[in-house]
Design an enzyme around this catalytic site. Sequence first.
Site, short mmCIF file in Angstrom:
data_model
loop_
_atom_site.label_atom_id
_atom_site.label_comp_id
_atom_site.label_asym_id
_atom_site.label_seq_id
_atom_site.Cartn_x
_atom_site.Cartn_y
_atom_site.Cartn_z
CG HIS A 38 -1.91 -0.77 1.70
ND1 HIS A 38 -1.87 -2.47 2.48
CD2 HIS A 38 -2.82 -1.24 1.17
CE1 HIS A 38 -2.58 -2.76 2.29
NE2 HIS A 38 -3.92 -2.84 1.45
CG ASP A 151 -5.64 -7.51 -5.61
OD1 ASP A 151 -5.17 -8.84 -4.57
OD2 ASP A 151 -4.28 -6.59 -4.68
#
Length: 282
Positions: A38, A151
């Site tokens: 992140h 992802d």
Amino acid sequence: MPEVHATIDSFRAALDRERTAGWRIGFVPTMGYLHEGHGSLLRAAAGDCDVAAASIFVNPLQFAASEDLSDYPRDLDRDLALADDCGAAHVLVPSVEEMYPTPMLTTVTVADITARYEGASRPTHFAGVATVVAKLFSIVGPCAAYFGEKDYQQLAVVRRMAADLSMPVDVVGCPIVREADGLAMSSRNVYLTEAQRSAAPILHRSLRAAAAAAAAGERSVAAVEAVVADAIAAEPEADLDYAALVDAATLEPATAVGGGQRFLVAARFGATRLLDNIAVGS
Ligand code: AMP
């Protein structure tokens, strides 16, 4: 510390003010329990844009009833410290009631590219992702939005949704951030037992071996896929879900090993599903 917004109105108004002042917004949607994966998205947002903004919201719509919604790890204080360190100026931390005050009658579904892989294993997942991301894009307004290649199918779904619906958002994909032993960073890695954690780097190791086989001239898709499938079958802690060589843009299954492909893998380690992927013939 970033300005923390509990309401949609407050976050939207703050970002409107930033844009009115002439600043470009870089937006990073997350489910919290932030790690360096992140962090890399936030740093990219802060580096490319004038103002970095994030959201932290564990989105119930993208979890099936049997999944880990109530156990999903949370640590808001640590998240805000990491967001601060990465240069985030605004963070939306809404409650479920704030995001979904009434049952959602409106949902976004993206066809075809959601049918296989994660979509086959988690049939309601991508509609939940597309719906919350569409809602967040509507709240944030014109921006660049940063998503991880970790992802990979999600990134393809969001890109396609933004293009199909002419959303004023530039979707930016960022490379996978890994632990020293190659395991892709994930909030879910904390669920792993010691034995599962030691076994988990098999995902990245086998993907690298598959990419190396392709680079060395292997032209059979089945043979390249078997490199990953066989390695995971030989690991007692791991249970393969899928191992697929696909077109990097359309996510259609590859018919021959060639350029512009991606190898996608998912496997269970006990109750924890881990994903990874690698470029093949980039
Ligand atoms: P999540 O909080 O798991 O929903 O992830 C939020 C964003 O961070 C998504 O765009 C993910 O793809 C991205 N992300 C998660 N892990 C990584 C990683 N190891 N490297 C790069 N991006 C990541």
